[in-house]
Design an enzyme around this catalytic site. Structure first.
Site, PDB file in Angstrom:
ATOM      1  N   SER A  73       0.794  -1.229   0.000  1.00 59.57           N
ATOM      2  CA  SER A  73       0.000   0.000   0.000  1.00 59.57           C
ATOM      3  C   SER A  73       0.829   1.284   0.000  1.00 59.57           C
ATOM      4  O   SER A  73       0.255   2.376  -0.068  1.00 59.57           O
ATOM      5  CB  SER A  73      -0.961   0.019   1.191  1.00 59.57           C
ATOM      6  OG  SER A  73      -2.045  -0.839   0.954  1.00 59.57           O
ATOM      7  N   LYS A  76       0.091   3.722  -2.743  1.00 60.74           N
ATOM      8  CA  LYS A  76      -0.907   4.787  -2.622  1.00 60.74           C
ATOM      9  C   LYS A  76      -0.256   6.165  -2.465  1.00 60.74           C
ATOM     10  O   LYS A  76      -0.920   7.187  -2.670  1.00 60.74           O
ATOM     11  CB  LYS A  76      -1.836   4.510  -1.441  1.00 60.74           C
ATOM     12  CG  LYS A  76      -2.689   3.257  -1.593  1.00 60.74           C
ATOM     13  CD  LYS A  76      -3.646   3.115  -0.420  1.00 60.74           C
ATOM     14  CE  LYS A  76      -4.549   1.907  -0.549  1.00 60.74           C
ATOM     15  NZ  LYS A  76      -3.926   0.662  -0.128  1.00 60.74           N
ATOM     16  N   SER A 319      -6.391   3.057   4.541  1.00 61.68           N
ATOM     17  CA  SER A 319      -5.724   2.392   3.417  1.00 61.68           C
ATOM     18  C   SER A 319      -6.721   1.667   2.529  1.00 61.68           C
ATOM     19  O   SER A 319      -6.611   0.465   2.280  1.00 61.68           O
ATOM     20  CB  SER A 319      -4.648   1.424   3.922  1.00 61.68           C
ATOM     21  OG  SER A 319      -3.742   1.090   2.883  1.00 61.68           O
TER      22      SER A 319
END
Length: 515
Positions: A73, A76, A319
């Site tokens: 993640s 991101k 997230s």
């Protein structure tokens, strides 16, 4: 410093601070401590990289910083910053209801359409409001079809390199231009399955869906028991909308809440809207068609989302993978005229280059980092982290990042239970990342002198070890960094209460949102 209660591979204490001598070079001492932290036996056989820089970009420490690694993640970081640059923090998603016919009194002779604009935050209550607007317009019956138009995005629902066996679970929902989320975490494309015990032991449990929908089929294989525990397991069958609920639930347990993704979420959204229309006295005689809005249709109502700045709080704090993918496709739709992953990633590339990212050294195929085909070096994340500090939307983005040890899911986010009681608490604003065998932490740390530092750490191929221990030690050590005489140094301790259950794959805990 707190007491030395950090845990390494063997479970022995790891940590303890000492004051540096007045003549010690603070940067050299920091480098020595970071080397010692990375020498943890738990990283033997793993691949990892770490880079630490000043806010202006000067490198204080680096090790394997140019190694391409799966970032999970942390991907991101690229997606969220480029979206703010391309779309702007005031961007809003629009969902529109239209008709393509003519009216005879309260009867619409024609079809009713709902056209999505990619909004990942649409709730059942929003569909209810749009249905109410249809009723207020005077329509009570529609002779034609209900058209669900998701053409703002293409029809590719799952990303390249996503694991097929993950797709029934909340963090791996399909991407559509017309969505519905079951809650204000905005887990778009999912349905909540609430299981409560039956009246007496031995009977099946009661199952309730949020929002109410007939689009999925529930197979109830549960049993009520006399205890206070639950073994309920919820899983949607691959490739269809049959959700199997297995296990037992005690009479004293209460409600077991689980999430499941929905196959073809456009149809799910249309079902929720049709039910809302019915509740407001509007009947639709025809079928539900997943197609484009007929040309020449007339607008009845539009739902407008919150701003991107507001959406970024649940997106980054928790997230949310689906928000990231929505942003990639939205950038493609807005800037390139095609709401697809290739178009959106193509829009992102020159923006990232403007952030100082060498895109030739990286591979990014999705927006969230779910793909096992994303490979990005820590140095490139640090380049972006340095560059975006000067962007007009930086404060919005910085506020949306998880904050170490800060109480509250929409403040601390995925870092809420980490680094509590350490110098890093409240000082680290960073993006977490987690997949099986992968962990990452990249962002900002305020040192003991009040200066912002930039760091990026990624670990791959980790086995039988909790890599967040090392990440937390790095972040705590950076928070201790000072050029003043007598500053703390050494390997910091990590509090045992840094998060929830240890050793449990984050992806199995939808309430934790730690991926």
């Amino acid at each position: 410093m707190i007491a030395a209660i950090g845990v390494g591979v063997s479970g022995a204490a790891i940590g303890g601070a000492a004051a540096a001598g007045p003549s010690a070079d603070p940067v050299a001492t920091l480098r020595a401590d970071l080397n010692a932290i990375l020498a943890n036996k738990g990283l033997d056989g793993a691949s990892y990289g770490l880079i630490v820089r000043t806010a202006s970009g000067k490198v204080l420490y680096e090790k394997n910083a140019d190694t391409r690694l799966e970032p999970a993640s942390n991907t991101k970081i690229f997606t969220s910053t480029t979206a703010l640059n391309v779309l702007g923090p005031s961007y809003r998603f629009n969902t529109t209801v239209l008709d393509d016919g003519h009216r005879h009194g309260s009867v619409l002779v024609g079809s009713l359409s709902i056209r999505g604009g990619g909004d990942p935050t649409l709730l059942a209550t929003d569909y209810d409001s749009m249905a109410a607007a249809v009723a207020r317009s005077g329509i009570r019956a529609v002779t034609g079809n209900l058209v669900a138009d998701d053409s703002f995005f293409d029809n590719v629902r799952l990303g390249v390199g996503w694991a097929w066996d993950d797709e029934p679970y909340y963090y791996d929902a399909q991407i559509s231009g017309l969505n519905v989320a079951p809650n204000t975490d905005y887990d778009t494309g999912t349905v909540i399955v609430d299981t409560t015990p039956g009246a007496v032991a031995g009977v099946p449990a009661h199952i309730n869906l949020v929002p109410a929908t007939g689009y999925v089929h529930i197979v109830n294989r549960t049993t009520t028991t006399t205890g206070t525990h639950s073994t309920i397991d919820v899983e949607r069958q691959h490739g269809n909308n049959t959700i199997v609920v297995n296990g037992t639930i005690g009479r004293g347990f209460g409600t077991d809440r689980e999430w499941a993704t929905v196959w073809q979420p456009t149809g799910y959204a249309a079902d929720v809207f049709r039910r809302a229309l019915r509740a407001h006295g509007v009947s639709v005689a025809g079928r539900t068609l997943l197609t484009k809005t007929p040309a020449g249709s007339t607008r009845i109502a539009t739902h407008t989302s919150a701003t991107l700045a507001d959406i970024y709080i649940p997106f980054l704090k928790l997230s949310n993978n689906m928000h990231a993918e929505t942003l990639v496709k939205t950038m493609g739709a807005v800037r390139a005229g095609h709401g697809s992953w290739p178009a959106g990633l193509g829009v992102m590339r020159p923006v990232l280059q403007g952030f100082g990212v060498d895109t030739a050294t990286s591979v990014q195929v999705d927006g969230s980092g779910l793909s096992r085909m994303d490979y990005i070096p820590p140095r490139q994340f640090s380049n972006a982290l340095v560059a975006v500090q000067n962007r007009p939307w930086f404060r919005t983005w910085y506020k949306a990042l998880p904050i170490a040890g800060a109480p509250g899911r929409f403040v601390g986010g995925t870092l809420e239970y980490r680094m509590i009681g350490t110098p890093a608490q409240g000082r680290v604003h960073a993006k977490t990342g987690s997949l099986t065998g992968v962990s990452a932490l990249s962002g900002y740390d305020v040192d003991a002198d009040g200066h912002r530092l930039v760091f990026s750490m990624i670990e791959n191929n980790v086995a039988n070890f909790d890599p967040e221990t090392v990440e937390d030690q790095v972040a705590i050590r950076l928070a201790e960094f000072s050029t003043r005489p007598g500053a703390l140094h050494g390997i910091p301790a990590v509090p045992a209460t840094r998060r929830g259950p240890v050793g449990v794959d984050c992806r199995t805990l939808p309430e934790a949102r730690v991926c």
